[in-house]
Design an enzyme around this catalytic site. Structure first.
Site, PDB file in Angstrom:
ATOM      1  N   SER A  76       0.840  -1.199   0.000  1.00 26.96           N
ATOM      2  CA  SER A  76       0.000   0.000   0.000  1.00 26.96           C
ATOM      3  C   SER A  76       0.875   1.250   0.000  1.00 26.96           C
ATOM      4  CB  SER A  76      -0.926   0.019   1.224  1.00 26.96           C
ATOM      5  OG  SER A  76      -0.168   0.276   2.400  1.00 26.96           O
ATOM      6  N   SER A  78       0.887   3.791   2.169  1.00 26.83           N
ATOM      7  CA  SER A  78       0.908   4.530   3.434  1.00 26.83           C
ATOM      8  C   SER A  78       2.288   5.039   3.818  1.00 26.83           C
ATOM      9  CB  SER A  78       0.354   3.669   4.565  1.00 26.83           C
ATOM     10  OG  SER A  78       1.242   2.614   4.882  1.00 26.83           O
ATOM     11  N   LYS A 154       5.535   0.904   9.397  1.00 27.78           N
ATOM     12  CA  LYS A 154       5.348   2.321   9.730  1.00 27.78           C
ATOM     13  C   LYS A 154       6.667   2.875  10.265  1.00 27.78           C
ATOM     14  CE  LYS A 154       0.877   1.967   8.945  1.00 27.78           C
ATOM     15  NZ  LYS A 154       0.274   2.542   7.707  1.00 27.78           N
ATOM     16  N   SER A 253      -2.688   7.076   5.949  1.00 29.25           N
ATOM     17  CA  SER A 253      -2.049   6.015   6.722  1.00 29.25           C
ATOM     18  C   SER A 253      -2.915   5.671   7.939  1.00 29.25           C
ATOM     19  CB  SER A 253      -0.650   6.445   7.190  1.00 29.25           C
ATOM     20  OG  SER A 253      -0.101   5.491   8.069  1.00 29.25           O
TER      21      SER A 253
END
Length: 296
Positions: A76, A78, A154, A253
């Site tokens: 993705s 994010s 992250k 996100s």
């Protein structure tokens, strides 16, 4: 159903090891003596031969993936612009200690995440507080669904004990605003879905200084608002053995602002290298310029 490659590797390692080991302990000598007496050439039965050949190969792969480095694919956007959809990365599995494969139990402590690290982890799910005060986790905002077994990626923003305030893309850590300078508009390809949203919302790229780490983030203030910190799921003071993490694509996100802090026990490793990058058929193919990029 989630595909747990580590569990499959562990299962195959045990299976091949048991088949080979039991054969050598209880069957090999008798079988060899019988064939020698008959004057026939010795050969292992096919299942034993396969187990003997594959056991060391599968064991080495399991050890390397569990304790040295593991490959992951970015699914993705994010973490754009730092990590693009289709990037294949390597994750350092010993940076934060050695953990048992599948069970993820730490048995050797070698370090802790630092502010600015890009970390891979098992998603803990949303945090919900029940009427009796107990805290539960779930796969959706009201914790009515089970937490899927997924690996997420992250950036570490808040460490245990930090006091954090977040409003949109503005971050304050222990009373000091995180400095950032605008570089310019995001440049992408409208044919790529990962780029299209950033282009549609007029995203701008910023250089952010997060402690000793300087990295790029994307901002889309015209997109839907993101939860501030503190909020019911994420307190201002980061709990012990927990981390506040956010994606570099700040308005796109789903991170600690939405589901709470990341428990230390869920860490899988530190992302450190892009070894392959695929932008898709007709939208760039292999992106050679990103191969070999060190992740900051």
């Amino acid at each position: 159903m989630e595909f747990d490659f580590a569990a499959i590797l562990l299962g195959l390692t045990v299976l091949f090891g048991v088949v080979w080991g039991l054969d050598r302990l209880f069957l090999y000598k008798k079988r060899k003596a019988r064939l020698d007496a008959a004057g026939e050439e010795y050969r292992d039965p096919v299942p034993v031969d396969w187990a003997r050949s594959l056991f060391p190969v599968v064991l080495v792969v399991l050890l390397l993936r569990s304790f040295v480095a593991e490959p992951f694919r970015i699914p993705s956007g994010s973490m754009m612009p730092t990590l693009d959809v289709g990037d294949f990365i390597l994750v350092n599995k010993f940076a934060y200690g050695l953990r048992l494969p599948v069970f993820n139990t730490k048995f050797l402590d070698l370090g802790e995440p630092k502010r600015g690290d890009v970390v891979v982890f098992r998603w803990p799910g949303f945090t919900c507080q029940q009427a009796d005060g107990t805290v539960v986790h779930g796969g959706n905002a009201d914790c009515s669904a089970p937490v899927p077994d997924q690996n997420w990626i992250k950036r570490v923003i808040g460490l245990p004990g930090d006091t954090i305030q977040v409003h949109d893309s503005e971050i304050v850590i222990n009373g000091k605003p995180v400095a950032a300078e605008e570089i310019g508009p995001f440049v992408g390809n409208h044919a790529r879905p990962a780029d299209e949203e950033l282009l549609a919302y007029g995203a701008t790229i910023w250089k952010e200084h997060l402690g000793k780490v300087t990295h790029l983030v994307a901002r889309m203030p015209d997109r839907m608002p993101t939860p501030p910190v503190p909020n019911p799921n994420m307190p201002s003071v980061v709990p012990q053995n927990c981390y506040l993490v956010m994606g570099d694509d700040r308005e796109n996100s789903e991170d600690s602002r939405w589901w709470g802090c990341l428990p230390e026990k869920n860490l899988a490793g530190k992302a450190f290298l892009i070894w392959m990058s695929w932008k898709g058929w007709g939208t760039g193919g292999v992106n050679f310029s990103r191969i070999g990029t060190v992740i900051h």
